[in-house]
Design an enzyme around this catalytic site. Structure first.
Site: not given
Ligand SMILES: O=C(CO)[C@@H](O)[C@@H](O)COP(=O)(O)O
Length: 213
Positions: A94, A96, A119, A157, A211
């Protein structure tokens, strides 16, 4: 336990920093250990500077902490939801990252208008709806929208990626941001030109079957 996997995860968190995908404590990486089925994920709120194996939490698929002195990531239950419902997934990320998260802020998918996207993803990068943080809602929204992609945006998000390893999921996160950046620039120049579904499929097949070495 799972010390090697913890060390690998620390290194992969540093890859997020190296690729400018995260700042401060944002973002997280997890992995599923193929032998034990246990999940290793970053502890919540840990800055990247000084991060070590001790900041990794081991959990089971019921969401129970098996080992770790810190609280697990805010997204732990969402990562676990994905692992429970996608037997092929062994890594999840995850971030941002700015350009891809800008698409999430306006609730727009990232259109597959680059051969590099054909690709890597073989499709548009979808955007799921807004859901709150802390339980498995994000995990559900990701799987409801991700389709064949290895990446899915969540509205307002950010970016969630999956892979057959944590390293593969990190690569997907890097490629999402690169694609979002280029598509954003293109949109300043004019209307982006779609690639036909047939050609996207041919691009993806070549990249995933021919590839490289
Ligand atoms: O966007 C969020 C949760 O989805 C943030 O709090 C996340 O990037 C980091 O949270 P954590 O440090 O992993 O608890």
């Amino acid at each position: 336990m799972l010390e090697n996997l913890k060390k690998e995860l620390v290194d992969l968190h540093m890859k997020l920093v190296e690729n400018h995908l995260v700042v401060w404590t944002g973002g997280n990486v997890s992995a599923r250990d193929p032998e034990t089925g246990l999940i290793v994920i970053k502890a919540s709120g840990v800055p990247y500077e000084g991060m070590g194996p001790e900041h990794m939490v081991v959990m089971d698929l019921d969401g129970k902490v098996v080992e770790g002195k810190y609280k697990p990531s805010s997204d732990a239950f969402s990562h676990i939801y994905v692992y429970k419902h996608r037997a092929d997934v062994f890594g999840m990320v995850h971030t941002h990252s700015n350009y891809a998260t800008a698409f999430a802020a306006v609730g727009q998918p990232i259109p597959c208008v680059l051969t590099s996207m054909g690709d890597e993803f073989g499709c548009d990068i979808p955007c799921g709806g807004f859901v709150l943080i802390g339980d498995d809602a994000i995990g559900k929204e990701v799987l409801d929208n991700i389709g064949m992609s290895t990446a899915c945006l969540i509205q307002n998000h950010g970016v969630f990626t999956i892979g057959d390893s944590a390293r593969a999921a990190v690569k997907s996160a890097v490629m999402v941001e690169d694609a979002a950046h280029t598509v954003w620039i293109a949109k300043q120049l004019g209307s982006v030109i779609p690639i036909s579904k047939e050609n996207v499929e041919k691009l993806h097949y070549r990249y995933t079957h021919i590839y490289g070495q």
